[in-house]
Design an enzyme around this catalytic site. Structure first.
Site, PDB file in Angstrom:
ATOM      1  N   ASN A 205       0.835  -1.204   0.000  1.00 22.40           N
ATOM      2  CA  ASN A 205       0.000   0.000   0.000  1.00 22.40           C
ATOM      3  C   ASN A 205       0.868   1.252   0.000  1.00 22.40           C
ATOM      4  O   ASN A 205       2.107   1.179   0.037  1.00 22.40           O
ATOM      5  CB  ASN A 205      -1.002  -0.010   1.159  1.00 22.40           C
ATOM      6  CG  ASN A 205      -0.358   0.068   2.528  1.00 22.40           C
ATOM      7  OD1 ASN A 205       0.712   0.653   2.702  1.00 22.40           O
ATOM      8  ND2 ASN A 205      -1.012  -0.500   3.534  1.00 22.40           N
ATOM      9  N   GLU A 208       3.291   1.760   2.999  1.00 21.13           N
ATOM     10  CA  GLU A 208       4.405   0.809   2.977  1.00 21.13           C
ATOM     11  C   GLU A 208       5.444   1.199   1.928  1.00 21.13           C
ATOM     12  O   GLU A 208       6.649   1.123   2.173  1.00 21.13           O
ATOM     13  CB  GLU A 208       3.869  -0.599   2.700  1.00 21.13           C
ATOM     14  CG  GLU A 208       3.030  -1.158   3.844  1.00 21.13           C
ATOM     15  CD  GLU A 208       2.098  -2.268   3.434  1.00 21.13           C
ATOM     16  OE1 GLU A 208       1.430  -2.836   4.319  1.00 21.13           O
ATOM     17  OE2 GLU A 208       2.029  -2.582   2.216  1.00 21.13           O
ATOM     18  N   ASP A 277      -6.341  -7.886   0.613  1.00 26.93           N
ATOM     19  CA  ASP A 277      -6.378  -9.317   0.297  1.00 26.93           C
ATOM     20  C   ASP A 277      -7.156  -9.562  -0.997  1.00 26.93           C
ATOM     21  O   ASP A 277      -6.764 -10.382  -1.831  1.00 26.93           O
ATOM     22  CB  ASP A 277      -7.047 -10.099   1.428  1.00 26.93           C
ATOM     23  CG  ASP A 277      -6.235 -10.078   2.710  1.00 26.93           C
ATOM     24  OD1 ASP A 277      -4.999 -10.002   2.637  1.00 26.93           O
ATOM     25  OD2 ASP A 277      -6.848 -10.143   3.792  1.00 26.93           O
TER      26      ASP A 277
END
Length: 332
Positions: A205, A208, A277
């Site tokens: 993301n 990150e 996910d």
């Protein structure tokens, strides 16, 4: 037409490896404030168990009509049995899940308060887990299960929740085996990007990516440069995808191309749990089906847009994707 690509997400076989978690939801109705502390008192209404962690990409794969083979570990306890039951109920092949009697099954227990709103509100979370190193016998069995299961798969997806399963040694062994078999290798790194060098595709993301590169990312150009830098630094053979929430996905390919895919205008965003996910599951299925990265990212945006309108993990169906594409006027 984008809707014509959705059937291609079905009939794939994906091996999913990572930290499986039992997501437990305890629902109660808020009746009053406690006299013991400034917290609401909930009267218990129901309990739900949902496959979480690395099992959530598997649930999304199964919901889209493909086969998900789960590799992970659980404790020899009631939570482990409940998680295996939840995997089977979601249509996930749990034959590769290893029992480790030395540790508890990882459980995330969320306390949810019903307060007259459309969706309940999370008021607390309690995690049960072990951060002890995985016993050698368990890691050996996991690799053996991977070796056996990958023979008939289209891709291997690694979902890293940083609970200890995906060690650098195991990842390196999986990488070698995937290269030998010519399999697509994807990963949701969740920040530990260096572990996934030379993979086919990797997702992280925005936060990150910013933390890993140690620089601020604000504009589409910033994210395009970041995706390209990460793709090159990690020597990825396919592409690097950075998810940006309501701003969509920016990706870069191994041949130096970059693109930004805006997110659909989703109303009623209630919970972002599980959206990442869903994104990696759809990207992996799409790439395994030979769908171009641009269209794969659009499909991933649509699927995750459906997830954030629900509380907790949710796996959208092909029919829901088709309906959303039409309702949101997506024509790519």
């Amino acid at each position: 037409m984008l809707t014509a690509l959705i059937p291609q997400l079905a009939k794939r076989k994906i091996l999913v490896v990572g930290d499986v978690i039992l997501d437990e939801y305890l629902f109660g109705r808020a009746t009053r404030m406690s006299r013991e502390a400034p917290v609401p008192v909930l009267e218990f209404e129901m309990r739900r168990h949902i496959p979480g962690g690395a099992a959530n990409p598997s649930a999304n794969i199964a919901a889209l009509g493909s086969t998900a083979i789960q590799i992970g570990m659980v404790g020899r306890d009631e939570a482990g049995r409940q998680l295996c039951d939840a995997l089977q109920a979601a249509g996930i092949d749990s034959s590769g899940v290893v029992l480790d009697p030395s540790r508890p099954t990882t459980v995330k227990t969320r306390i949810m308060a019903q307060m007259g709103l459309r969706f309940p509100q999370q008021v607390a979370r309690l995690d049960t887990l072990s951060r002890e190193p995985i016993p050698l016998a368990v890691s050996t069995q996991i690799l053996a299960n991977i070796t056996q299961a990958m023979k008939s798969c289209d891709a291997i997806l690694l979902s890293d929740y940083h609970i200890g399963l995906l060690t650098p040694e195991l990842i390196a062994a999986i990488h070698i085996k995937a290269q030998e078999s010519g399999l697509i290798l994807s990963a949701d790194a969740q920040g530990e990007l260096e572990k996934y060098a030379r993979f086919s595709l990797v997702k992280c993301n925005a936060d990150e990516a910013s933390a890993y590169l140690r620089r601020s990312l604000m504009t589409d150009a910033d994210f395009a440069a970041a995706a390209l830098d990460l793709c090159q630094q990690l020597a990825l053979t396919g592409g690097m995808f950075i998810t940006r929430g309501g701003d969509g996905i920016t990706f870069a390919t191994a041949d130096g191309q970059t693109a930004h895919v805006p997110a659909p205008a989703v109303s009623d965003v209630y919970d972002t749990v599980g959206a990442g996910d869903t994104t990696i599951a759809v990207l992996t299925l799409a790439v395994a089906a030979g769908i171009a990265y641009q269209q794969a990212a659009v499909l991933a945006n649509v699927a995750s847009g459906l997830v954030v309108r629900r509380v907790g993990n949710y796996a959208p169906s092909p029919a829901e994707l088709i309906e959303a594409i039409r309702d949101w006027g997506i024509n790519e």
